[in-house]
Design an enzyme around this catalytic site. Structure first.
Site, short mmCIF file in Angstrom:
data_model
loop_
_atom_site.label_atom_id
_atom_site.label_comp_id
_atom_site.label_asym_id
_atom_site.label_seq_id
_atom_site.Cartn_x
_atom_site.Cartn_y
_atom_site.Cartn_z
N ARG A 35 4.32 -6.62 -9.85
CA ARG A 35 3.25 -6.99 -8.75
C ARG A 35 2.99 -8.30 -8.71
O ARG A 35 3.10 -8.92 -9.70
CB ARG A 35 2.05 -6.24 -9.08
CG ARG A 35 2.07 -4.48 -8.60
CD ARG A 35 2.16 -4.25 -7.23
NE ARG A 35 2.00 -2.82 -6.96
CZ ARG A 35 3.22 -2.17 -6.61
NH1 ARG A 35 4.73 -2.68 -6.79
NH2 ARG A 35 3.00 -0.81 -6.30
N HIS A 59 9.81 -7.57 -1.09
CA HIS A 59 9.27 -6.12 -1.80
C HIS A 59 10.35 -5.03 -1.53
O HIS A 59 10.08 -3.94 -0.86
CB HIS A 59 8.02 -5.82 -1.39
CG HIS A 59 7.29 -4.95 -2.45
ND1 HIS A 59 5.90 -5.13 -2.64
CD2 HIS A 59 7.77 -3.95 -3.08
CE1 HIS A 59 5.77 -4.05 -3.50
NE2 HIS A 59 6.76 -3.45 -3.86
#
Ligand code: NAP
Ligand code: GLV
Length: 336
Positions: A251, A299
């Protein structure tokens, strides 16, 4: 989104209702509430495997009290509080940091993360591609091309390349095993001890410094928790082998962004692959875009696929209905 039962020929029992709730006692009531995700593909995938789900698609929810199971991604604060008879919430993703950040999340039902072998396959594919990219020093040739420069760089053999994986869960352990099979010298770090053959295991905070010392390619596959936020920082970078490479697929909050730019300037880090960011999409003016040592990916390291993940959720629904625990229950105290 409007859909009719007839849109799903394999099982006519799957109905997507917009507003009016009609109870069918034999059916299982599910709410699909995943912001930014194409519900249509999921509805087809569920319809292909079973016919007893009544799936409502947020925001078109009829009677909130009818909902037994939630499928969740990117929900606003307090969203799940509206459903008093929920039996579980299934996260569409492996990471549950977004879901758990909601202080109004129901406390008395299981939150289940996505544990799908296909997701691990995809992550291993992406990590392997980027580890090989950095191992073979391909990042140098990319920079050279922009300068019309011809210069040869000889990498060490794979078995002399130390690759460290932070997080040895469903995704990290798969990546570690595949990198080992590919011939790399692999180490891994987790919270608790692991048995992975031919991989050097370190666990707990007091072994983090030993784990990271001398790592040449560092891969972050940790979940975002209060403990792991900001873990990719100057302190850690200064222990890496000089000119190491970083791959962050965990993350964005794991990385102290200014520390990465500083580590690149100071030569602690030669190149970085970043797939996750503090702010997504990465703002157009962010300095990462113009840093030649950084490769940016939006992502995309691993996608949750409806074709396989619907089966994972469906199996967990069956487990709950038969009185068993679902697989992949999040430990809320730990945050993952
Ligand atoms: P997981 O199975 O829950 O594994 C998490 C691992 O991290 C475990 O090995 C755990 O240790 C370790 N860990 C957690 N807290 C730690 C701490 N304080 N110190 C040391 N180790 C710690 O999670 P997963 O399914 O592998 O997924 C990992 C993460 O990948 C997700 O949370 C998500 O953020 C990210 N992800 C990214 C993408 C993408 O496309 N970029 C896609 C999917 C997932 P123990 O084993 O000892 O508990
Ligand atoms: C994606 O980031 C996930 O958590 O599955």
């Amino acid at each position: 989104m409007v859909a009719r039962c007839g849109a799903f020929p394999r099982h006519s029992g799957l109905c997507i209702r917009m507003t009016n709730y009609m109870t069918r006692n034999s059916n299982i009531e599910v709410l699909f509430a995943c912001e930014g995700v194409k519900a249509k593909d999921w509805l087809s995938a569920f319809a292909n495997i079973r016919g007893d789900l009544n799936i409502q698609v947020s925001p078109d929810v009829g009677a909130c009290e009818s909902i037994q199971f939630g499928v969740a991604w990117n929900n606003p604060r307090g969203f799940w509080r509206r459903f008093p008879n929920l039996r579980a919430i299934f996260s569409l993703g492996a990471g549950v940091d977004g879901l758990l950040s909601d202080p109004e999340l129901p406390v008395d039902i299981p939150i289940v993360r996505m544990l799908d072998g296909a997701l691990a396959d995809e992550m291993a594919e992406f990590v392997m591609a980027r580890v090989i990219h950095h191992h073979r020093l391909l990042h140098r040739y990319e920079v050279q091309q922009s300068k019309n420069s011809w210069s040869v760089h000889r990498p060490p053999m794979a078995n002399q390349r130390v690759v460290g994986i932070m997080g040895l869960g469903a995704l990290g352990s798969r990546c570690a095993n595949e990198l080992k099979q590919r011939g790399f010298h692999v180490r891994g770090w987790a919270r608790t001890c692991k048995e992975l053959s031919d991989i050097d295991i370190f666990y707990g905070w007091d072994r983090l410094a030993d784990f990271v010392t001398g790592c040449e390619i560092l891969v972050c596959l940790l979940p975002r928790t209060l403990e792991t936020e900001g873990i990719l920082s100057s302190r850690l970078f200064s222990r890496l082998a000089p000119g190491a490479c970083l791959i962050n697929v965990g993350r964005g909050a794991h990385l102290v962004e200014s520390d990465l730019l500083d580590a690149i300037d100071r030569g602690f880090i030669e190149a970085a692959t970043l797939d996750v960011f503090h702010d997504e999409p990465l703002p157009e003016t962010h300095p990462f875009w113009t840093c030649s040592a950084i490769r940016i990916f939006p992502h995309v390291a691993a996608f949750t696929r409806p074709e396989t993940a619907s089966k994972v959720i469906s199996d967990n629904i069956d487990r709950i209905l038969s009185g068993k625990s679902p697989v992949g229950v999040v430990e809320r105290v730990l945050g993952y």
